[in-house]
Design an enzyme around this catalytic site. Structure first.
Site, PDB file in Angstrom:
ATOM      1  N   GLY A   1       0.818  -1.026   0.225  1.00 30.15           N
ATOM      2  CA  GLY A   1       0.015  -0.050  -0.050  1.00 30.15           C
ATOM      3  C   GLY A   1       0.942   1.278  -0.105  1.00 30.15           C
ATOM      4  O   GLY A   1       0.567   2.445   0.576  1.00 30.15           O
TER       5      GLY A   1
ATOM      6  N   THR B   1       1.560   3.531  -2.312  1.00 28.36           N
ATOM      7  CA  THR B   1       1.072   4.681  -2.890  1.00 28.36           C
ATOM      8  C   THR B   1      -0.211   5.462  -2.087  1.00 28.36           C
ATOM      9  O   THR B   1      -0.563   6.470  -2.486  1.00 28.36           O
ATOM     10  CB  THR B   1       0.509   4.406  -4.322  1.00 28.36           C
ATOM     11  OG1 THR B   1      -0.355   3.515  -4.454  1.00 28.36           O
ATOM     12  CG2 THR B   1       1.749   3.789  -5.138  1.00 28.36           C
ATOM     13  N   GLY B   2      -0.491   4.659  -1.174  1.00 34.99           N
ATOM     14  CA  GLY B   2      -1.634   5.406  -0.158  1.00 34.99           C
ATOM     15  C   GLY B   2      -1.462   6.423   0.628  1.00 34.99           C
ATOM     16  O   GLY B   2      -0.249   6.801   0.576  1.00 34.99           O
TER      17      GLY B   2
ATOM     18  N   GLY C   1       0.874   5.179   3.466  1.00 36.18           N
ATOM     19  CA  GLY C   1       1.790   4.634   2.899  1.00 36.18           C
ATOM     20  C   GLY C   1       2.741   5.134   2.305  1.00 36.18           C
ATOM     21  O   GLY C   1       4.155   4.704   2.354  1.00 36.18           O
TER      22      GLY C   1
ATOM     23  N   ARG D   1       1.198  -3.970  -6.806  1.00 38.36           N
ATOM     24  CA  ARG D   1      -0.037  -4.957  -7.048  1.00 38.36           C
ATOM     25  C   ARG D   1      -0.455  -4.864  -8.617  1.00 38.36           C
ATOM     26  O   ARG D   1      -0.614  -3.798  -9.119  1.00 38.36           O
ATOM     27  CB  ARG D   1      -1.205  -4.420  -6.111  1.00 38.36           C
ATOM     28  CG  ARG D   1      -0.899  -4.557  -4.523  1.00 38.36           C
ATOM     29  CD  ARG D   1      -1.717  -4.080  -3.920  1.00 38.36           C
ATOM     30  NE  ARG D   1      -3.082  -4.452  -3.934  1.00 38.36           N
ATOM     31  CZ  ARG D   1      -4.090  -4.182  -3.247  1.00 38.36           C
ATOM     32  NH1 ARG D   1      -4.176  -3.107  -2.394  1.00 38.36           N
ATOM     33  NH2 ARG D   1      -5.262  -4.770  -3.430  1.00 38.36           N
TER      34      ARG D   1
ATOM     35  N   LYS E   1     -10.115  -5.227  12.178  1.00 39.23           N
ATOM     36  CA  LYS E   1      -8.766  -5.073  12.404  1.00 39.23           C
ATOM     37  C   LYS E   1      -8.358  -5.989  13.697  1.00 39.23           C
ATOM     38  O   LYS E   1      -7.175  -6.629  13.522  1.00 39.23           O
ATOM     39  CB  LYS E   1      -8.473  -3.629  12.899  1.00 39.23           C
ATOM     40  CG  LYS E   1      -8.353  -2.630  11.723  1.00 39.23           C
ATOM     41  CD  LYS E   1      -8.136  -1.024  12.167  1.00 39.23           C
ATOM     42  CE  LYS E   1      -8.001  -0.271  10.971  1.00 39.23           C
ATOM     43  NZ  LYS E   1      -7.930   1.261  11.482  1.00 39.23           N
TER      44      LYS E   1
ATOM     45  N   ARG F   1      -5.718  -8.991  13.713  1.00 40.70           N
ATOM     46  CA  ARG F   1      -4.818  -9.251  14.952  1.00 40.70           C
ATOM     47  C   ARG F   1      -4.710 -10.670  15.341  1.00 40.70           C
ATOM     48  O   ARG F   1      -3.542 -11.294  15.790  1.00 40.70           O
ATOM     49  CB  ARG F   1      -5.058  -8.337  15.984  1.00 40.70           C
ATOM     50  CG  ARG F   1      -4.758  -6.830  15.754  1.00 40.70           C
ATOM     51  CD  ARG F   1      -4.877  -6.229  17.012  1.00 40.70           C
ATOM     52  NE  ARG F   1      -4.606  -4.686  17.118  1.00 40.70           N
ATOM     53  CZ  ARG F   1      -4.378  -4.047  18.041  1.00 40.70           C
ATOM     54  NH1 ARG F   1      -4.674  -4.251  19.325  1.00 40.70           N
ATOM     55  NH2 ARG F   1      -4.111  -2.655  17.839  1.00 40.70           N
TER      56      ARG F   1
ATOM     57  N   HIS G   1     -17.028   7.254  13.931  1.00 38.56           N
ATOM     58  CA  HIS G   1     -15.791   7.349  14.442  1.00 38.56           C
ATOM     59  C   HIS G   1     -15.617   8.665  14.992  1.00 38.56           C
ATOM     60  O   HIS G   1     -14.873   8.568  16.077  1.00 38.56           O
ATOM     61  CB  HIS G   1     -14.648   7.041  13.480  1.00 38.56           C
ATOM     62  CG  HIS G   1     -14.842   5.654  12.828  1.00 38.56           C
ATOM     63  ND1 HIS G   1     -13.944   5.392  11.748  1.00 38.56           N
ATOM     64  CD2 HIS G   1     -15.438   4.292  13.296  1.00 38.56           C
ATOM     65  CE1 HIS G   1     -14.404   3.809  11.513  1.00 38.56           C
ATOM     66  NE2 HIS G   1     -14.992   3.403  12.321  1.00 38.56           N
TER      67      HIS G   1
END
Length: 312
Positions: free
Chosen positions: A10, A12-13, A16, A35, A138, A142, A270
């Site tokens: 990632g 190019t994010g 990232g 990718r 997430k 984990r 959020h």
């Protein structure tokens, strides 16, 4: 001491690219997964090529090609995943399970940093629907990491400055208001704001540090632990103008979420956890966590006041 070899997935994010820059600046042999799904995205390709000019190595691979992932992770000591985990871009968190399987087979990776970087998901079992999907996914990753016995560091980087400082925490804004601003309640709940370049710097400092092994790295620079009201006051002092302020009660905020699409509901959920519940600052970092600015006091992190000056 030889620098660890780093693979960024990632690269190019939004975060990232900062991690890649920090890795290159610190002198790590840096590999970026190119990718195959990039298709005709010329902007991403040109960014990858610019990293290549700076010394990064591009490694072709795909989440749908297990062998390519195994071959990619065999090249490095540390894997950092920065694939998108926000729904208004694309939510790809569970793709990392393929990466975990590749690391299990390769058997050489000395540290894995999965894509988290925001709110600590381990503290969000109570989160609102539908926004809790981010944290639930997430935690699935984990669980897979830990069951596989992969050494790891989790990173909680709190509020990205570009999205939160730039818009004075107002959803849907990325530049600061100059006349009026809407406050979450009385605007007194503390949050934590971190410049994205600093996030990359702290992450790269942590990857070889035994103090961060199998722990959560919280990026909580002391001077950037501020309430929305304090953030607005800093902007007002720079602008030399007092903004007109309105207040949105907790209940009115929750009611407003009912009238938007699911992607917006996730994002607003959020915001609710951060600015009404105070989920970023309502706990002490325990034995399973460490704080970045204390571990690395040599990092001259960007203060909120200095970050806001660019908008004048």
């Amino acid at each position: 001491m030889e620098k660890s070899r780093v693979l960024v997935v990632g690269g190019t994010g939004y975060i990232g690219r900062r991690i890649v820059n920090a890795s290159l600046a610190a002198g790590h042999p840096t590999f970026i997964l190119q990718r195959l799904e990039i298709g005709l995205d010329i902007d991403k390709l040109q960014m990858l090529l610019s990293f290549k000019k700076q010394g990064a190595h591009l490694v072709e691979g795909s989440f749908s090609d297990h062998k390519s992932l195994v071959e990619a992770v065999k090249l490095v000591d540390v894997v950092i995943s920065a694939i998108s985990g926000v729904h208004f871009r694309s939510h790809q968190i569970l793709l990392q399970l393929n990466l975990v399987e590749a690391m299990k087979e390769a058997g050489n990776v000395q540290r894995f940093l999965p894509s988290e970087f925001g709110i600590d998901p381990a503290r969000m079992a109570h989160a609102l629907e539908p926004g809790r999907v981010t944290f639930d996914d997430k935690m699935v990753v984990r669980k897979a990491i830990e069951e596989a016995g992969i050494l790891h560091t989790y990173v909680s980087a709190n509020c990205f400055a570009g999205y939160f400082v730039g818009g004075l925490c107002e959803p849907g804004r990325i530049t600061p208001a100059r006349d009026k601003v809407c406050m979450f309640g009385d605007g007194a709940i503390k949050a934590v704001f971190v410049d994205e370049e600093d996030i990359g710097t702290y992450i790269i400092k942590a990857i070889d540090d035994p103090r961060t092994l199998n722990k959560t790295l919280y990026i909580r620079p002391l001077e950037n632990i501020l309430s929305q009201r304090e953030l607005v006051e800093i902007w007002e002092s720079l602008l030399e103008k007092v903004l007109q302020k309105s207040q949105l009660s907790e209940q009115d905020f929750l009611n407003s979420m009912k009238d938007v699409n699911i992607v917006q509901q996730i994002g607003l959920g959020h915001y609710y956890q951060v600015f009404y519940e105070g989920c970023l600052t309502n706990f002490e970092i325990g034995g399973q966590g460490v704080e970045a600015s204390q571990l690395y006091p040599e990092v001259n992190y960007t203060r909120v006041r200095d970050y806001l000056k660019q908008y004048l």
